[in-house]
Write a protein that holds these residues in place. Structure first.
Motif, short mmCIF file in Angstrom:
data_model
loop_
_atom_site.label_atom_id
_atom_site.label_comp_id
_atom_site.label_asym_id
_atom_site.label_seq_id
_atom_site.Cartn_x
_atom_site.Cartn_y
_atom_site.Cartn_z
N ASN A 1 41.65 -3.83 -74.30
CA ASN A 1 41.01 -5.03 -73.85
C ASN A 1 40.01 -5.09 -72.34
N GLY A 2 39.24 -6.24 -72.84
CA GLY A 2 37.79 -5.52 -71.96
C GLY A 2 37.92 -6.29 -70.09
N PRO A 3 37.64 -4.84 -69.03
CA PRO A 3 37.11 -5.37 -67.78
C PRO A 3 36.16 -6.28 -67.81
N GLN A 4 36.31 -7.63 -66.86
CA GLN A 4 35.31 -7.90 -66.16
C GLN A 4 33.85 -7.42 -65.37
N MET A 5 33.51 -7.92 -65.61
CA MET A 5 31.93 -7.35 -64.85
C MET A 5 31.37 -9.02 -64.78
#
Length: 390
Positions: A222-226
């Motif tokens: 998954n891709g953490p959101q920043m």
């Protein structure tokens, strides 16, 4: 065909691989580190930058403590501080049951040498006047802080290279195997690299390599959101994180010295191994901003100027894979750090170097052994487990 030889071959040039290369060279082991793109380009360079120990799985605290000690010595070790700032870290919550959990955790963490200050009411507001009215309690760790993830892994790689490590970037490893007493890694352009010891630190891609040795694991990608805001006068010293059983409330943020507020949490988005990319969803950014205002109302009028993500690997039990292989002698792993590996980076490298060099380590690794997934091999990857701590 080109051939290169060393004592230890490391596949994966993120924070774990770069720090392991450095500490192995300190121990006199020759090292070749192979990175598909550039050192620190993936999750190691795109994460939030949290250097926190509190809120971790308790048996992970010895590793976190080892790492924290190294963070404090970066300038003398690698001639770079990676912008590490001992700003403190405060976990906050909105509910009484979470506040009770803070108290329990603080008592247990004290046995591992982690001192936490528990605050409520007037004491909490006096210490952190920027907190919103909904915040009920806080747990403060004075020795925690934050650093710049864009700088950390490359700084360790440069330090390793100065000690004689071979850092090979833009090297796409397509196959790893063991022949007799040696491992061989083969790149897409036909180069081969050989060593009696192989360390896989390939992050979200780790399973693609471990399965070549019969040790597939149920890693989810998954891709953490920043996001980051425009710069404003510096006013918030500690890293702030919300602890909640609801993922949409788990926002965390920090203010850097130049004034920008870096924000993470609340959601994860799809990531793609083949594209080496993760997506930022607009609804995630909007949710983060709403939750940010809830924690710190003073930030409600800021403008977000950039968003990003990275490709991160999450294990179903929210614990990394770290230690020796269960099938192949001379093979070691350090990957799958579930979005919480940045603080651990120097300690992971030091621990793995000790384990490879001496056959043992003073830092307990049993909870992270890859063999815990042996019974489930052959099944499809599990859904990601949502972290409840920031």
């Amino acid at each position: 065909m080109n051939r290169a030889q060393a004592d230890v071959l490391i596949v994966g040039g993120g924070f774990m691989g770069a720090s392991a290369a450095f500490f192995l060279r300190q121990r006199g082991r020759s090292v070749i580190l192979l990175e598909r793109q550039l050192v620190g380009q993936q999750a190691s360079g795109t994460n939030f930058g949290n250097v926190r120990r509190q809120g971790r799985f308790l048996p992970q605290l010895p590793l976190a403590n080892r790492s924290r000690e190294i963070w404090g010595r970066l300038p003398e070790l690698i001639q770079h501080d990676a912008e590490f700032l001992m700003s403190g870290h405060v976990r906050v919550c909105y509910r009484e049951e979470q506040a009770d959990q803070f108290e329990t955790y603080a008592k247990e963490a004290a046995h591992y040498g982690l001192k936490l200050d528990l605050l409520r009411g007037d004491a909490l507001r006096a210490r952190f006047p920027f907190l919103g009215a909904e915040v009920l309690a806080g747990s403060y760790s004075r020795m925690d802080g934050h650093a710049n993830p864009r700088l950390a892994a490359p700084a360790f790689a440069r330090a390793a290279a100065r000690l004689g490590a071979q850092i090979v970037e833009n090297c796409d490893v397509v196959r790893v195997e063991k022949e007799g007493a040696e491992f061989r890694a083969t790149s897409a352009d036909g180069r081969t690299f050989h060593a009696p010891v192989l360390l896989i630190t390939a992050g979200a891609w780790g399973n693609l390599l471990s399965e070549q040795f019969g040790e597939a694991v149920p890693i989810a990608v998954n891709g953490p959101q920043m996001a980051v805001t425009e710069p404003v006068p510096y006013a918030i010293q500690p890293v702030v994180g919300v602890s909640s059983p609801q993922i949409e409330e788990v926002v965390y943020f920090r203010q850097v010295a130049r004034g920008n507020i870096v924000i993470g949490g609340c959601a994860r988005a799809p990531a793609y191994l083949d594209e080496r990319r993760a997506k930022v969803l607009p609804q995630s950014t909007l949710l983060q901003f709403r939750q940010l205002q809830r924690v710190a109302p003073m930030l409600r009028r800021l403008n977000i100027i950039r968003v990003w993500s990275g490709v991160e690997g999450y294990m179903p039990d929210d614990r990394p894979i770290m230690g020796a292989s269960g099938t192949t002698s001379g093979l070691f792993y350090a990957f799958g750090f579930c979005g919480a590996g940045f603080q651990l980076g120097p300690g992971v490298g030091d621990t793995m170097a000790e384990l490879i060099d001496t056959g043992a380590t003073s830092t307990p690794l049993e909870p992270f052994d890859i063999r815990r997934f042996a019974a489930s091999r052959g099944t499809s990857p599990a859904a990601p487990v949502t972290s409840r701590v920031a």
